[in-house]
Design an enzyme around this catalytic site. Structure first.
Site, short mmCIF file in Angstrom:
data_model
loop_
_atom_site.label_atom_id
_atom_site.label_comp_id
_atom_site.label_asym_id
_atom_site.label_seq_id
_atom_site.Cartn_x
_atom_site.Cartn_y
_atom_site.Cartn_z
N HIS A 89 66.77 72.90 60.04
CA HIS A 89 67.26 71.89 60.98
C HIS A 89 68.61 71.36 60.57
O HIS A 89 68.89 71.19 59.38
CB HIS A 89 66.24 70.77 61.20
CG HIS A 89 65.86 69.97 60.00
ND1 HIS A 89 66.51 68.82 59.64
CD2 HIS A 89 64.87 70.12 59.10
CE1 HIS A 89 65.94 68.30 58.57
NE2 HIS A 89 64.94 69.07 58.20
N ASP A 91 69.89 68.51 61.90
CA ASP A 91 69.97 67.05 62.01
C ASP A 91 69.53 66.40 60.70
O ASP A 91 68.89 67.04 59.86
CB ASP A 91 69.11 66.52 63.17
CG ASP A 91 67.62 66.79 62.99
OD1 ASP A 91 67.25 67.86 62.47
OD2 ASP A 91 66.81 65.91 63.36
N GLU A 156 64.56 67.72 64.30
CA GLU A 156 63.37 67.74 63.45
C GLU A 156 63.06 66.34 62.92
O GLU A 156 61.91 65.93 62.85
CB GLU A 156 63.58 68.71 62.28
CG GLU A 156 62.30 69.09 61.55
CD GLU A 156 61.91 68.14 60.42
OE1 GLU A 156 60.79 68.25 59.92
OE2 GLU A 156 62.74 67.27 60.05
N HIS A 217 59.64 25.69 68.73
CA HIS A 217 59.68 24.85 67.53
C HIS A 217 58.30 24.94 66.88
O HIS A 217 57.28 24.68 67.53
CB HIS A 217 60.00 23.42 67.93
CG HIS A 217 60.26 22.52 66.76
ND1 HIS A 217 59.26 22.09 65.92
CD2 HIS A 217 61.42 21.98 66.29
CE1 HIS A 217 59.78 21.32 64.97
NE2 HIS A 217 61.10 21.24 65.17
N ARG A 333 49.86 59.99 58.67
CA ARG A 333 50.03 61.40 58.30
C ARG A 333 48.66 62.05 58.37
O ARG A 333 47.69 61.55 57.78
CB ARG A 333 50.57 61.52 56.88
CG ARG A 333 51.92 60.88 56.68
CD ARG A 333 53.05 61.88 56.89
NE ARG A 333 54.34 61.24 56.77
CZ ARG A 333 55.49 61.87 56.96
NH1 ARG A 333 55.51 63.15 57.29
NH2 ARG A 333 56.62 61.23 56.84
N1 BES Z 1 61.94 68.15 54.93
C1 BES Z 1 61.05 67.20 55.49
C2 BES Z 1 59.57 67.54 55.37
C3 BES Z 1 59.05 67.63 53.97
C4 BES Z 1 59.33 66.66 53.05
C5 BES Z 1 58.24 68.68 53.62
C6 BES Z 1 58.84 66.76 51.78
C7 BES Z 1 57.73 68.77 52.37
C8 BES Z 1 58.04 67.81 51.43
C9 BES Z 1 61.33 67.06 56.98
O1 BES Z 1 62.68 67.14 57.30
C10 BES Z 1 60.87 65.70 57.42
O2 BES Z 1 61.19 64.72 56.82
N2 BES Z 1 60.11 65.67 58.49
C11 BES Z 1 59.63 64.47 59.07
C12 BES Z 1 58.92 64.86 60.33
C13 BES Z 1 58.46 63.71 61.18
C14 BES Z 1 59.63 62.98 61.76
C15 BES Z 1 57.54 64.21 62.25
C16 BES Z 1 58.70 63.74 58.11
O3 BES Z 1 57.90 64.38 57.40
O4 BES Z 1 58.79 62.53 58.06
ZN ZN Z 2 63.79 68.45 56.56
#
Ligand code: BES
Ligand code: ZN
Length: 461
Positions: A89, A91, A156, A217, A333
């Protein structure tokens, strides 16, 4: 190693300083996808990636979407050979809080072996290593041992849906590939490469609590009118048990696939210094769900975290105010086999049920992603294993991670072949934090690993 492979590695050595300069140009573009103020920069970044692909010798297409374009490139000159699809990605996350950076976030700065900048590791540096490896082989030989495709997205970090829709609708036509290679994660430890076989999913929610139609207030009205921030805090306190770390939303764990015995055994064998982990983070003790180790909690158990709380008076000194509204952003998560839509519904029902009287609670879903576990076996994974071992001096360990890469689960459903997640970053790369960095030596080793991988796959077939 064959003489032809060695020649590619020699070329990488001769040209690596140029690759680093190009990476810095890439990083200077502040492609923050979540903030509309950066729209032009994100678009400029897509053009930069497309240009780099063209210069490498790929056929390039910018695939427009409702959001930011996907940058697609391919080289299909090896008929009968396997096809490798590289995903990454372009971004990045926002850089704030800016005052905590030692160097400006979009002015890449090398100190010793470390390249500091937003996006250095996540994911510009890591994914650029793929492209530079392909560029090096093409420059050296005018041909590649396998077919390659690149799909680099621009949303992403903001949970964009564009790539998801595209990959599903393509259904393995244009994107047909024998495997996908992703470098958007970390190695297990310095010197210890890893193959990742599990990522978490995501249910990201926003809660807005509204009370009186204006700030009041807190003396005149306090005690007689519900305070939205008190109500919000109460709701948040009901999300997770403060002692056991269990998430209290009824049904939340129903679909959680338990850790397999072999995983618990393998995780326990990994070198892990709990005291070092604790002191690096500056916490008085680690805390998480009862009955699980730190690695198990981080990689294989679902979470529920408040990412931000807003509302009320946050300036200097004291203002005696009963605020009219407040809000919070909450990320959950997920692990297999939890489903983001189901979790959204359970969350919403529960928050409404525990909400105290006197306020209105609105809940919205910001974005979601499916969790994934990947079967990493077969000749292409073995090729990656050999490439990693040759470059880093040790065979990779198999690990899961707590982060999410939303498209990975779609790739593994739609494309059939394995998704090979080989991260070149390190746990201390500060992704999403101030002072993000990528070790320059890891950038170079990443290029070498992918170059070797291409030759391994070409030879194995
Ligand atoms: N590179 C990360 C994902 C990642 C971080 C994988 C550490 C393994 C170890 C990725 O760019 C990311 O941060 N993704 C977001 C996705 C979310 C916005 C749905 C995340 O994990 O917060
Ligand atoms: Zn990433």
């Amino acid at each position: 190693m064959s003489a032809a492979t060695q020649e590619v590695l020699d070329r990488i050595d001769r040209e690596k300083a140029d690759y680093l300069e190009q990476l810095k140009d890439y990083i200077r573009i502040p492609s923050i996808s979540t903030d509309p103020a950066y729209k032009d920069e994100v678009l400029r970044c897509a053009e930069f990636v497309a240009d780099q692909m063209r210069q490498a010798g790929l056929e390039v297409e910018l695939i427009e979407s409702e959001g930011y374009p996907l940058v697609y490139g391919e080289w299909m000159g090896a008929p009968g050979k396997p096809t490798v699809l590289f995903y990454g990605h372009y971004d990045v996350q926002p850089a704030d809080p800016l005052e905590l950076w030692d160097h400006p976030p979009f002015e890449p700065t090398v100190v010793g072996d470390k390249l500091f900048a937003r996006g250095a590791t996540d994911d510009k540096g890591q994914s650029f290593a793929h492209l530079k490896a392909v560029a090096a082989v093409l420059a050296e030989r005018g041909t590649l041992p396998v077919n390659v495709k690149f799909l680099i997205e621009g949303e992403e970090e903001s949970g964009g849906e564009a790539i998801e829709a595209y990959v599903r609708q393509d259904a393995g036509q244009k994107l047909a590939a024998d495997c996908v290679v992703v470098s958007d994660s970390s190695m297990y430890a310095p010197g210890q490469p890893a193959l990742l076989y599990g990522l978490k999913g995501m249910a990201y929610m926003e809660i807005k609590v509204t009370g009186p139609n204006r700030d009041l207030h807190s003396g005149t009205f306090g005690g007689a009118v519900a305070n939205p921030l008190n109500a919000l805090s109460y709701i948040i306190s009901k999300l997770r048990d403060a002692q056991t770390g269990r998430i209290l939303i009824p049904g939340f764990y129903d679909d959680v696939r338990p850790l397999a015995d072999w995983e618990r055994t393998e995780f326990a064998k990994l070198p892990f210094d709990g005291e070092q982990y604790r002191s690096d983070l500056g916490v008085p003790e680690v805390f998480g769900e009862e009955g699980y180790s730190t690695l198990e909690r981080a990689w294989a158990r679902p979470t529920c975290d408040v990412n931000g709380i807003f509302g009320g008076y946050m300036g200097a000194g004291a203002k005696t105010v009963l605020p009219s509204w407040g809000g919070a952003k909450v990320s959950m998560r997920l692990v297999p086999d939890q489903n983001p839509a189901t979790i959204n519904r359970l969350f919403e029902e529960y928050v409404q049920a525990v909400a105290p009287p006197g306020v209105t609670v609105e809940i919205s879903s910001v974005h979601g992603a499916d969790p994934v576990l990947i079967d990493i076996s077969g000749p292409l994974v073995e090729a990656a294993t050999r490439a990693l071992e040759t470059v880093w001096g040790k065979p990779p360990v198999r690990i899961r991670e707590g982060g999410s890469i939303p498209i990975v689960s779609t790739f593994s459903q739609v494309l059939g072949g394995p998704v090979i997640l080989m991260g070149f970053g390190l746990a201390d790369d500060n992704l999403h934090s101030p002072n993000e960095k990528f070790n320059v030596s890891h950038f170079y080793n990443g290029i070498r690993t992918v170059a070797l991988f291409l030759d391994e796959v070409g030879a194995a077939d």
